[in-house]
Design a protein around this motif. Structure first.
Motif, short mmCIF file in Angstrom:
data_model
loop_
_atom_site.label_atom_id
_atom_site.label_comp_id
_atom_site.label_asym_id
_atom_site.label_seq_id
_atom_site.Cartn_x
_atom_site.Cartn_y
_atom_site.Cartn_z
N VAL A 1 52.26 -13.19 46.82
CA VAL A 1 51.47 -12.20 46.08
C VAL A 1 50.79 -11.25 47.08
O VAL A 1 50.81 -10.02 46.91
N TYR A 2 50.23 -11.84 48.13
CA TYR A 2 49.52 -11.00 49.11
C TYR A 2 50.48 -10.04 49.82
O TYR A 2 50.12 -8.91 50.12
N ARG A 3 51.69 -10.50 50.07
CA ARG A 3 52.69 -9.63 50.69
C ARG A 3 52.95 -8.42 49.79
O ARG A 3 53.02 -7.28 50.25
N GLN A 4 53.07 -8.68 48.50
CA GLN A 4 53.33 -7.59 47.56
C GLN A 4 52.11 -6.67 47.42
O GLN A 4 52.25 -5.45 47.25
N VAL A 5 50.93 -7.25 47.50
CA VAL A 5 49.70 -6.46 47.46
C VAL A 5 49.64 -5.52 48.67
O VAL A 5 49.34 -4.33 48.56
N LYS A 6 49.96 -6.08 49.85
CA LYS A 6 49.90 -5.28 51.08
C LYS A 6 50.97 -4.19 51.09
O LYS A 6 50.71 -3.07 51.58
N GLN A 7 52.15 -4.53 50.56
CA GLN A 7 53.23 -3.53 50.47
C GLN A 7 52.73 -2.27 49.78
O GLN A 7 53.20 -1.18 50.06
N GLY B 1 49.51 -1.36 49.71
CA GLY B 1 48.25 -0.93 50.32
C GLY B 1 47.03 -1.24 49.46
O GLY B 1 46.04 -0.51 49.46
N LEU B 2 47.09 -2.33 48.69
CA LEU B 2 45.99 -2.65 47.77
C LEU B 2 45.07 -3.74 48.30
O LEU B 2 44.16 -4.18 47.60
#
Lengths: 368, 368
Positions: B101-107, B109-110
């Protein structure tokens, strides 16, 4: 049932049996090795002693049914004493493996007065104080019939030879209209008109079934070999998986243990059983347990390979596991058993074949 | 907490959160993809819609805290919509894996407005109708703090650098005399006097913790990596073992299923979870799950060898498994959590190191 009951071992199972029988008004007395257990039982108003000699002499005097309710390692010694001090009593047991008990029974030439049993009930606790009334309500209570098969010379494996008249399975208990007690009294083709199983053994079998029914259990007949294979899958393997899961969780340290919730708690519950009890059943049943364990290892190894693949997947395992669990849930609606029922008359023509059929269906029996 | 709450996904977890928040008088509204779930929620008096666009516009208007409460596969699409339609809302989630989830959040920029969460609660049932008030009472609710670690440049691994003043662990909740909220307000040696974590994120973290506390959960801080390793052991591995056990039992046919009782029922319970949910968590967390699965396979393979030996033994496995289970039981007395407590003030000097320490101890935090 006609006989008084003498229970050897007043732990969780033996103690619960004693409490239920007494509550039902049935004469029961017992032995426990540890004086503290005896003291507790006597304090609760039960008849108990820590003298094995005394209790067996009493059992012989009253022609009681002796119930061996100790873990496996104590069985051989008890059989020796029974052979010596209670030479005319019928014997049953509640040990969770049956082939090894039967081997020891045969070693001592006691098979004509032995009917093995195994109630599928328990908690992670043990001892007299853990014993409780009602523990066996609706529980399966396996009653063995290898001796009858051996006497009858009935086919050990497949059911092809069984006559159609033995196949009166009633799917639900609540349909008494389907129950037709008289219908099996004719001689089915292939069965001998005179039952080769001794009347003494048939009488003992009937009493063991009656005892299980008194305490509210459902009697599932099974030969010792098939019993041991079945319990390896549904009782002994769960212990090995639970132990492993407990260790892997523990390896995760404080954070993992702090996060552990329902799935970990349920999955490790039986790892709380005392190791000596788990060892006694798993090690004694090692042959059948290896088969079950190998199946589990094969499933998990396949899952590992699929998880390590480029596109990780546990589809195969989860789909099959879900279907299996749902199938079992459908069979065992909580509180209301869905087991088929087969009514039979011990000693009537074809009755051993009927037991075979019940075993094949996991059906419970009622006797008349 | 200051913000209204907007829940995306009104299944077991999202729905239970909504029911608890409303019962506590906290403003809450939500979205569900299936109109039937929305209809049921609205019928129960809740504010819900099947229009994602509508609910996100509303969330943005109210500066609500958005809670992503869908299975993993839906997360990416939701994050895209949130980025577009609710660009100033804080985001948390209840997904059972955190690194992905965090990887997708960072992708996207959130990360400056995301605080990951994971309540360790659930049943085998799913959907709005399975949702219930009180599901989270005393449950662990993991709240992540990777962003704070990244901003603070705090040491990722060991705790050697942590100052002694951050180590105010109180062993039991019921000893308020030991709680000394003011003591950490001095600047511990080695900590920077000005916190490098943005105030906006600290505020969001505080609100996510407050939300978990409103519904009766206990907040355990953990970085996403360590969270995923821990849940692989205590949540995902139990599913794989349960699926395998269900299949091996089923392979035993009618007799085995008829005899199956408590140990099989408990050991297979989570195999009743819908396969798509199990797949979503196990496959997403495949890396950490492989480590846990390999440990289990190694234990079971050793046990197999010992069972197949001349003198079959499962002593090693049962002794270690029993000790592990007992250790966990001691930690998690039912109904009364034994988790240590650490009180901290988000943003105060040394607070990120305190979170690290709580993570290391599996401790829960209270904020002041």
């Amino acid at each position: 049932m006609k006989r008084d009951v003498c229970i050897l071992g007043l732990g969780l199972i033996g103690g619960s049996l004693m409490k239920d029988l007494k509550a039902a008004g049935h004469p029961v007395f017992g032995f426990n090795r540890s004086p503290s257990g005896v003291k507790a039982a006597v304090g609760d108003g039960f008849s108990a002693t820590d003298s094995l000699g005394e209790v067996l002499v009493e059992a012989e005097k009253r022609k009681a049914l002796i119930v061996i309710a100790t873990p496996m390692p104590a069985v051989a010694g008890l059989l020796d004493q029974i052979a010596q001090l209670a030479p005319s009593c019928g014997i049953t047991d509640v040990v969770s493996v049956k082939k090894e008990v039967y081997r020891q029974v045969k070693q001592r030439g006691l098979e004509h007065r032995y009917v093995g049993g195994h109630p599928m009930a328990g908690t992670a606790d043990s001892g007299w104080t853990a014993a409780q009334e009602g523990l066996f309500t609706n529980a399966a209570w396996v009653v063995g019939f290898d001796y009858a098969v051996e006497c009858a010379g009935a086919p050990k494996g497949p059911l092809e030879k069984m006559s159609a008249t033995t196949a009166r399975i009633i799917d639900k208990a609540d349909n008494p209209a389907n129950i037709n007690p008289g219908a099996d009294n004719d001689t089915p083709p292939g069965a001998t008109p005179t039952d080769p199983v001794p009347a003494e053994w048939i009488d003992l079998f009937t009493d063991v079934v009656a005892m299980a029914h008194i305490v509210g259990a459902q009697v599932i007949p099974a030969t010792y070999d098939l019993h041991d294979s079945a319990v390896a899958r549904i009782s002994h393997l769960p212990h090995l998986l639970a132990e492993s899961l407990a260790i892997v969780g523990d390896n995760g340290g404080a954070l993992a243990l702090s996060l552990a919730a329902g799935s970990f708690s349920d999955g490790t519950r039986v790892a709380g059983s005392h190791p000596s009890l788990v060892r006694a059943m798993c090690e004694t049943n090692h042959e059948a347990l290896l088969v079950a364990l190998d199946e589990a290892l094969s499933l998990l190894t396949d899952a590992r390979a699929n998880l390590a693949a480029n596109k990780p997947s546990v589809e195969e395992l989860t789909d099959a596991g879900y279907r299996s669990r749902i199938r079992w849930e459908a069979r065992s609606q909580q509180g209301d058993s869905q087991r088929p029922i087969l009514r039979l008359h011990p000693g009537a023509p074809g009755w051993v074949a009927q037991l075979r059929q019940a075993e094949n269906l996991g059906a419970r029996i009622e006797v008349f």
